[in-house]
Design an enzyme around this catalytic site. Structure first.
Site, PDB file in Angstrom:
ATOM      1  N   LYS A  41       0.972  -1.067  -0.117  1.00  0.00           N
ATOM      2  CA  LYS A  41       0.028   0.061  -0.116  1.00  0.00           C
ATOM      3  C   LYS A  41       0.922   1.306   0.018  1.00  0.00           C
ATOM      4  O   LYS A  41       1.718   1.379   0.947  1.00  0.00           O
ATOM      5  CB  LYS A  41      -0.892   0.049   1.339  1.00  0.00           C
ATOM      6  CG  LYS A  41      -1.852   1.368   1.474  1.00  0.00           C
ATOM      7  CD  LYS A  41      -2.769   1.012   2.287  1.00  0.00           C
ATOM      8  CE  LYS A  41      -3.644   2.433   2.333  1.00  0.00           C
ATOM      9  NZ  LYS A  41      -4.443   2.208   3.533  1.00  0.00           N
ATOM     10  N   LYS A  63      -2.129  -1.596  -4.074  1.00  0.00           N
ATOM     11  CA  LYS A  63      -3.277  -0.255  -3.988  1.00  0.00           C
ATOM     12  C   LYS A  63      -1.954   1.045  -3.872  1.00  0.00           C
ATOM     13  O   LYS A  63      -1.188   1.170  -3.199  1.00  0.00           O
ATOM     14  CB  LYS A  63      -3.636  -0.338  -2.484  1.00  0.00           C
ATOM     15  CG  LYS A  63      -4.740   0.832  -2.166  1.00  0.00           C
ATOM     16  CD  LYS A  63      -5.253   0.626  -0.796  1.00  0.00           C
ATOM     17  CE  LYS A  63      -6.115   1.816  -0.538  1.00  0.00           C
ATOM     18  NZ  LYS A  63      -6.431   1.976   0.776  1.00  0.00           N
ATOM     19  N   ARG A 111     -10.634   9.856   1.728  1.00  0.00           N
ATOM     20  CA  ARG A 111     -10.660  10.582   3.150  1.00  0.00           C
ATOM     21  C   ARG A 111     -11.705  11.309   3.239  1.00  0.00           C
ATOM     22  O   ARG A 111     -12.112  11.745   4.451  1.00  0.00           O
ATOM     23  CB  ARG A 111      -9.242  11.111   3.184  1.00  0.00           C
ATOM     24  CG  ARG A 111      -8.132   9.785   3.482  1.00  0.00           C
ATOM     25  CD  ARG A 111      -6.648  10.635   3.536  1.00  0.00           C
ATOM     26  NE  ARG A 111      -5.722   9.356   3.341  1.00  0.00           N
ATOM     27  CZ  ARG A 111      -4.540   9.691   2.934  1.00  0.00           C
ATOM     28  NH1 ARG A 111      -3.831  10.969   3.167  1.00  0.00           N
ATOM     29  NH2 ARG A 111      -3.603   8.895   2.971  1.00  0.00           N
ATOM     30  N   LYS A 170       1.127  10.005   5.515  1.00  0.00           N
ATOM     31  CA  LYS A 170       1.167   8.602   5.955  1.00  0.00           C
ATOM     32  C   LYS A 170       2.623   7.881   5.631  1.00  0.00           C
ATOM     33  O   LYS A 170       2.716   6.659   5.476  1.00  0.00           O
ATOM     34  CB  LYS A 170      -0.020   7.756   5.795  1.00  0.00           C
ATOM     35  CG  LYS A 170      -1.273   8.329   6.265  1.00  0.00           C
ATOM     36  CD  LYS A 170      -2.383   7.269   6.115  1.00  0.00           C
ATOM     37  CE  LYS A 170      -3.772   8.161   6.802  1.00  0.00           C
ATOM     38  NZ  LYS A 170      -4.831   7.111   6.733  1.00  0.00           N
ATOM     39  N   GLU A 172       7.531  -6.677   1.083  1.00  0.00           N
ATOM     40  CA  GLU A 172       6.290  -6.582   2.027  1.00  0.00           C
ATOM     41  C   GLU A 172       5.311  -7.800   1.887  1.00  0.00           C
ATOM     42  O   GLU A 172       4.947  -8.254   2.656  1.00  0.00           O
ATOM     43  CB  GLU A 172       5.632  -5.223   1.677  1.00  0.00           C
ATOM     44  CG  GLU A 172       6.079  -3.909   2.086  1.00  0.00           C
ATOM     45  CD  GLU A 172       5.708  -3.763   3.609  1.00  0.00           C
ATOM     46  OE1 GLU A 172       5.280  -4.757   4.082  1.00  0.00           O
ATOM     47  OE2 GLU A 172       6.186  -2.695   4.142  1.00  0.00           O
TER      48      GLU A 172
END
Ligand code: PBG
Length: 339
Positions: A206, A261, A216, A230, A246
């Site tokens: 992500k 994503k 959001r 983030k 990951e």
């Protein structure tokens, strides 16, 4: 690279257009196809009854009260869409710095899960988002200490959040928080609570993407997050090898499916994950991708139906087994009409 068929010689022996002559021929040699069964429909839940709210940055997307969510789930099942993904819009007065509303067994998402399950049984899959951003006053996915989202204490909360959602009846737990080690810990927590058949769809790759902006807005976390970003937990858009790292870790920890994503700007990542691992890959056509296509279509600049189906087919070609998309009901309807 030697191409099969090339030995017979190029043009005029080979005419690529020969196999494109008729629609039936083109469909016969299609390497990829798209079906409603590939889709997961993300839905935004609000408090109240029999009401919807539009999301200005996502034209056509409605936040829905639980009774409307149940109707949407029924529509999805009718259209052959296998699963919905639920995202709560937490009322501002229930948001706290620690996001503890996430652990309330009667919170919005848990009530929505139970209502859909009561009405639809197992005829539709329920995927639930695990992360704290809908519940925190600061809009981050985890616990914030001195401006930093702390990993291990957050993972403890995510484990409890997963159990609460599984107890309510979720089929698939989808951690979207990007904390390290959370998949393994959540797997153990679920197993120890008797939920060994609840699956984990890990948001494994992500990216820290600006394409999440409209989402959001939809869940009401953009004003909380403000200028924050983030970047200390979501991945840098520059990295592909890190995505494979990951994914490898999440699979080792017990993820059943992995997600990439956003979608369209990251098709290379979808492809690399597909080629490297023998597990189902999901891709998320995120809110910003939806907004772009929708805005251009509204202006008459793009043919909505064609570009949406083309974008979804491209995810399949890249190697996705499942696609989260806000276009799910429209796409499923168009695919039915195309038969
Ligand atoms: C939150 C979450 C986000 C999305 C899904 N889960 C936003 C974010 O990470 O800020 C984005 C979905 C979309 O943009 O459609 N953990």
């Amino acid at each position: 690279m030697a191409f099969a068929g090339f030995e017979r010689g190029p043009y005029p022996q080979t005419r690529m257009r020969r196999m494109r002559l008729h629609p039936w021929l083109r469909s016969l040699v299609a390497e990829t196809d798209l079906s409603a069964t590939d889709l997961i429909w993300p839905l935004f839940i609000i408090e109240g009854t029999d009401a919807t709210e539009s999301v200005p940055s996502m034209p056509g997307v409605q936040r829905m009260t639980i009774d409307r969510i149940v109707k949407a789930a029924e529509l999805a099942a009718q259209l052959g869409i296998p699963a919905i993904a639920l995202f709560p819009v937490t009322p501002a007065d229930k948001k706290t710095a620690d996001g503890k509303e996430a652990l309330n067994r009667d919170n919005l998402i848990c009530r929505a899960i139970r209502s859909v399950r009561d009405k639809l049984g197992n005829s539709i899959g329920i995927v639930t988002d695990v992360a704290l951003d809908p519940y925190t006053t600061h809009g981050h996915d985890g616990l914030l200490i001195d401006g930093y989202v702390v990993n291990d204490p957050t993972v403890e909360v995510l484990c409890q959040q997963s159990i609460v959602q599984a107890e309510a009846g979720a089929d698939v737990i989808a951690p979207s928080d990007m904390m390290d080690g959370r998949i393994g810990r959540i797997r153990t927590a679920l197993d120890q609570s008797g939920f060994s058949n609840v699956a984990i769809l890990s948001y494994a790759a992500k990216y820290a993407s600006a394409f999440y902006g409209p989402f959001r807005d939809a869940v009401g976390s953009s004003s909380s997050l403000g200028k924050g970003d983030k970047g200390t937990y979501q991945m840098s858009p520059s990295n592909l090898r890190e995505a494979l790292h990951e994914v490898a870790l999440d699979l080792q920890e017990g993820a059943d499916m992995v997600m990439v994503k956003p979608g369209m700007p990251y098709l290379d990542v979808v492809h690399a994950v597909r080629e490297t691992f023998q597990v189902p890959v999901a891709v998320y056509q995120v809110s910003g991708e939806y907004a772009m296509l929708k805005a251009a279509a509204e202006r008459g600049w793009l043919d909505e139906r064609k570009v949406v189906l083309e974008s979804l087919l491209a995810f399949k070609r890249a190697g996705a087994s499942a696609i989260l998309t806000y276009f799910a009901p429209d796409a499923a309807t168009w695919l039915q009409q195309d038969r």
